[in-house]
Design an enzyme around this catalytic site. Structure first.
Site, mmCIF file in Angstrom:
data_model
loop_
_atom_site.group_PDB
_atom_site.id
_atom_site.type_symbol
_atom_site.label_atom_id
_atom_site.label_comp_id
_atom_site.label_asym_id
_atom_site.label_seq_id
_atom_site.Cartn_x
_atom_site.Cartn_y
_atom_site.Cartn_z
ATOM 1 C CD GLU A 1 2.864 13.750 2.725
ATOM 2 O OE1 GLU A 1 3.186 13.311 3.450
ATOM 3 O OE2 GLU A 1 3.870 14.833 2.185
ATOM 4 C CD1 TRP A 2 1.077 7.478 0.716
ATOM 5 C CD2 TRP A 2 1.615 8.313 -1.104
ATOM 6 N NE1 TRP A 2 0.234 7.511 -0.433
ATOM 7 C CE2 TRP A 2 0.604 8.013 -1.193
ATOM 8 C CE3 TRP A 2 2.609 9.240 -2.056
ATOM 9 C CZ2 TRP A 2 -0.143 8.176 -2.734
ATOM 10 C CZ3 TRP A 2 2.059 9.247 -3.345
ATOM 11 C CH2 TRP A 2 0.779 8.969 -3.672
ATOM 12 N N GLY A 3 4.419 10.754 3.844
ATOM 13 C CA GLY A 3 5.606 11.088 4.271
ATOM 14 C C GLY A 3 6.193 12.072 3.324
ATOM 15 C CG ASP B 1 0.132 2.309 0.181
ATOM 16 O OD1 ASP B 1 0.419 3.408 0.651
ATOM 17 O OD2 ASP B 1 -0.369 1.898 -0.674
ATOM 18 C CG ASP C 1 -4.220 8.112 -1.352
ATOM 19 O OD1 ASP C 1 -2.880 8.523 -0.987
ATOM 20 O OD2 ASP C 1 -4.451 6.944 -1.424
HETATM 21 C C1 GLA Z 1 -2.605 4.765 -1.662
HETATM 22 C C2 GLA Z 1 -2.759 4.911 -0.150
HETATM 23 C C3 GLA Z 1 -3.177 3.489 0.366
HETATM 24 C C4 GLA Z 1 -4.720 3.338 -0.445
HETATM 25 C C5 GLA Z 1 -4.632 3.266 -1.885
HETATM 26 C C6 GLA Z 1 -5.963 3.206 -2.614
HETATM 27 O O1 GLA Z 1 -1.624 3.897 -2.117
HETATM 28 O O2 GLA Z 1 -1.606 5.137 0.350
HETATM 29 O O3 GLA Z 1 -3.293 3.496 1.564
HETATM 30 O O4 GLA Z 1 -5.762 4.231 0.081
HETATM 31 O O5 GLA Z 1 -3.974 4.537 -2.431
HETATM 32 O O6 GLA Z 1 -6.166 3.243 -3.934
#
Ligand code: GLA
Length: 682
Positions: A218-220, A240, A181
């Protein structure tokens, strides 16, 4: 350009057992100019990991979407999921990784700097859970963050600065998959952070013989699709997901354009599945699962299988859909068209066939159509058309078309198959116009059944049914001995909703039966939504007070005369844009769509629109007004720094108007949008 090459030694083995070293290899590389962006349709030629892992998108389970950090996330749950993978046939369907998300550890490392599993959740430790999972022929995944702490507010230890020892600890425990993450990253360059862990995992694999699939999360934010193909096996492309239609849709739209970057060993990850978590209908979950498969996305089940319904297991266990996802060619499907919420997405398959998703983003049933040639198949006299949810095959002369229910997906696999004639002709069945009713008044609707094949549809009959008390009377023939290829049977119906029916949505079912030349009986069912509506009053009305037909919203419900708040009804504040407070209007959250019945009697919609002051950063939206499927007015991108913009739309003659707010293409985070002073003049 100097390319960084690295070596990794991996061992391939049966699940759970350590086998022989088979590969010691590195980035296969094609020439890529610095900063080159793949043209649409072109494949990315970035250097790649070539360690033999994740040749098809990883499949499995992760607890996050169902439990978050709640106490029920523990070793019993994880073992229970592994049991169910075997018992319910999910392992045989391809699900393999049982993954732990955040909150498995204690907040502090031990005196040696080692991670410590939370003894309340994992009293036997992680290695014991790994052994259990391996004994079932499955694999275990774990989670940490490329930062000083993980994402949970409790703040469990992250691996930044501990990459080598943490990776080694995971490998020693028998971990086969790491989700890494992005929280608490201290501003250290992402590429550097994720590359260090890649090298640490390679080191741990060399030392222990355990290959580890590496999931970058890293969410893009740093466009990992441009640089991570030789860093990890998959990378999150978005923020997310949450268990609602709007979130799923927004993520889908962000992930679709990234098709050129995906392939064996390097996948776009639009986040884990929400199928079965309760926030969407089964129709919507089938769309979610269909579209993730067409996008060759990782399929990580996000619902607690111990309480899953038969419908949920049926969706997740649909092996024909899983086969689309897991196709060895490893292509991510590409968008062929997307007009009016009618999406056609096609995926080339290793056997030369195409998986084709006809996806209906809109809130009412729509006809979606393409052709064998348009999806890339060669010219042929006929094509076999396999419906992957109905599990049946028909043939078509070339047209691929269906009336797709609101938020639904028809998923087919089409091939230039010389044996097409052994299958019955495909028919397309649909209803013209939107079924809108004022209670007690009748409406005339026309159904059409069209033969898409090369042989006649025989013994054709069509029925239309509504709820108890509704009447549907045919004004023209409902049957035919034969409908020849390319021809249609059209039937006119007079349909009446009983007087006193309350406004709302009601189910109509259009059904047809036909036979092939060889006598095979084929039934086609099209579920449709009929709306019972009330005509708006003449004069100027505030849209904040008028009844709507449908309302979809990214977070929480659409609010009347207050801002969106975020979750519960009534949790917003006064509508406020750029410091100005408004008494009336609608408070929404992208992606949002609110439909009002105007019955052809109205002329104008006006509003002052913008992002509500309850958000000070990130909110970026566009506003659109639609009149019967035609855009009548729109804004550019509006953000939190901008004052309200006046918007005025001519909606003369429209039966239905729709107020839409989009996320402006960057995800729905903080997109609190106000239709302040919204009025309708009739
Ligand atoms: C981030 C990630 C999620 C999850 C949470 C856990 O938000 O993007 O997919 O793993 O952390 O805390």
């Amino acid at each position: 350009m100097t390319r960084h090459l690295h070596t990794r030694t991996v061992r391939r083995r049966a699940a759970g057992a350590v086998g022989a070293v088979v590969a010691g290899l590195l980035c296969a590389a094609g020439p890529a100019a610095p900063g080159a962006v793949a043209a649409p349709g072109a494949r990315s030629v970035a250097p790649r990991l070539d360690d033999g892992l994740a040749r098809t998108p990883p499949m499995g389970f992760n607890n996050w979407n169902s439990t978050g950090c709640r106490a029920e996330f523990d070793q019993d749950m994880v073992k229970g999921i592994a049991d169910l993978f075997v018992e319910k046939g999910l392992r045989d369907a391809g699900y393999e990784y049982v993954n732990l998300d955040d909150c498995w550890a204690l907040p502090e490392r031990d005196a040696d700097g080692k991670l410590v599993p939370d003894p309340a959740r994992f009293p036997d430790g992680i290695a014991a859970v790994a052994d259990y999972v391996h004994a079932k022929g499955l694999k275990l995944g774990i989670y940490t963050s490329a930062g000083t702490k993980t994402c949970s507010s409790v703040g469990f230890p992250g691996a930044l600065g501990h990459e080598y020892s943490d990776a080694r600890q995971f490998a020693d425990w028998g971990v086969d998959y790491l989700k890494y993450d992005n929280c608490n990253n201290q501003g250290v360059d992402a590429k550097q952070r994720y590359t260090t862990m890649r090298d640490a995992l390679a080191d741990a694999t060399r030392a222990t013989g355990r290959p580890i699939v590496y999931s970058i999360c890293e969410w893009g934010q740093n466009k990992p699709w441009e640089w991570a193909a030789d860093v990890g096996h998959l990378w999150r492309t978005t923020g997310d997901i949450s268990d609602n239609w709007s979130s799923m849709l927004s993520i889908l739209k962000q992930n679709l354009p990234l098709a050129p970057y995906a392939g064996p060993g390097h996948w776009n990850d639009p986040d884990m599945l929400e199928v079965g978590n309760g926030g969407m209908t089964d129709t919507e979950y089938r769309s979610h699962f269909s579209m993730w498969s067409v996008m060759a996305a990782p399929l990580l089940i996000g619902s607690d299988l111990r309480t899953a319904s038969a419908a949920t297991l049926g969706i997740l266990g649909n092996e024909e859909v899983v086969a689309v996802d897991q196709d060895p060619l490893g292509r991510q499907g590409t968008v062929l068209s997307a007009e009016g919420g009618r999406w056609v997405v096609a995926k080339e398959m290793a056997d030369g066939s195409r998986a084709v998703a006809l996806f209906n983003e809109s809130g009412s049933a729509q006809r979606i159509s393409t052709s064998a040639r348009a999806v890339g198949l060669p010219a042929a006299s006929g094509y076999a058309l396999r419906d992957l949810w109905q599990h049946r095959t028909s043939h078509t002369a070339g047209t691929i078309a269906a009336t797709v229910p609101a938020h639904g997906t028809v998923l087919v696999r089409v091939s230039a198959d010389a044996r097409w004639a052994q299958y019955p002709p495909a028919v397309e069945l649909g209803l013209d116009g939107t079924p809108l009713f004022e209670a007690g008044r009748s409406v005339t609707l026309t159904s059409t059944l069209t033969d898409l094949g090369r042989t006649a549809a025989r013994d054709v009959s069509v029925t239309l049914d509504g709820p108890a008390g509704w009447r549907a009377r045919a004004l023209s023939p409902t049957g035919a001995d034969a409908v020849p290829p390319g021809r249609s049977l059209r039937t006119t119906w007079r349909v009446t909703a009983p007087a006193g029916t309350e406004s709302g949505s009601y189910g109509l079912t259009l059904r047809a039966v036909h036979r092939s030349a060889a006598g095979a009986r084929v039934e086609t069912v099209v579920p449709l939504a009929a709306s019972v509506v009330v005509a708006p009053p003449p004069g100027v009305s505030s849209l904040g007070d008028l009844p709507w037909m449908t309302a979809a919203n990214g977070w929480g419900p659409v609010e009347r005369n207050t801002s969106n708040g975020e979750s519960a009804a009534g949790d917003g504040g006064p509508l406020t844009i750029g410091g100005t407070v408004y008494a009336d209007g609608l408070g929404v959250h992208a992606e949002s769509s609110v439909e009002f019945y105007t019955g052809g009697a109205c002329e104008t919609v006006t509003a002052d629109v913008g992002v509500d002051d309850e958000k000070s950063t990130n909110g970026t939206v566009t506003f659109e007004v639609w009149a019967d499927g035609t855009e009548a007015a729109s804004t550019g991108v509006l953000d939190t720094t901008m004052p309200a913009q006046p918007l005025s739309a001519d909606v003369t003659g429209a039966e239905v108007i729709r107020l839409t707010v989009t996320d402006a293409g960057d995800g729905i985070d903080s997109d609190h949008a106000d239709w302040a002073n919204a009025t309708l003049t009739c």
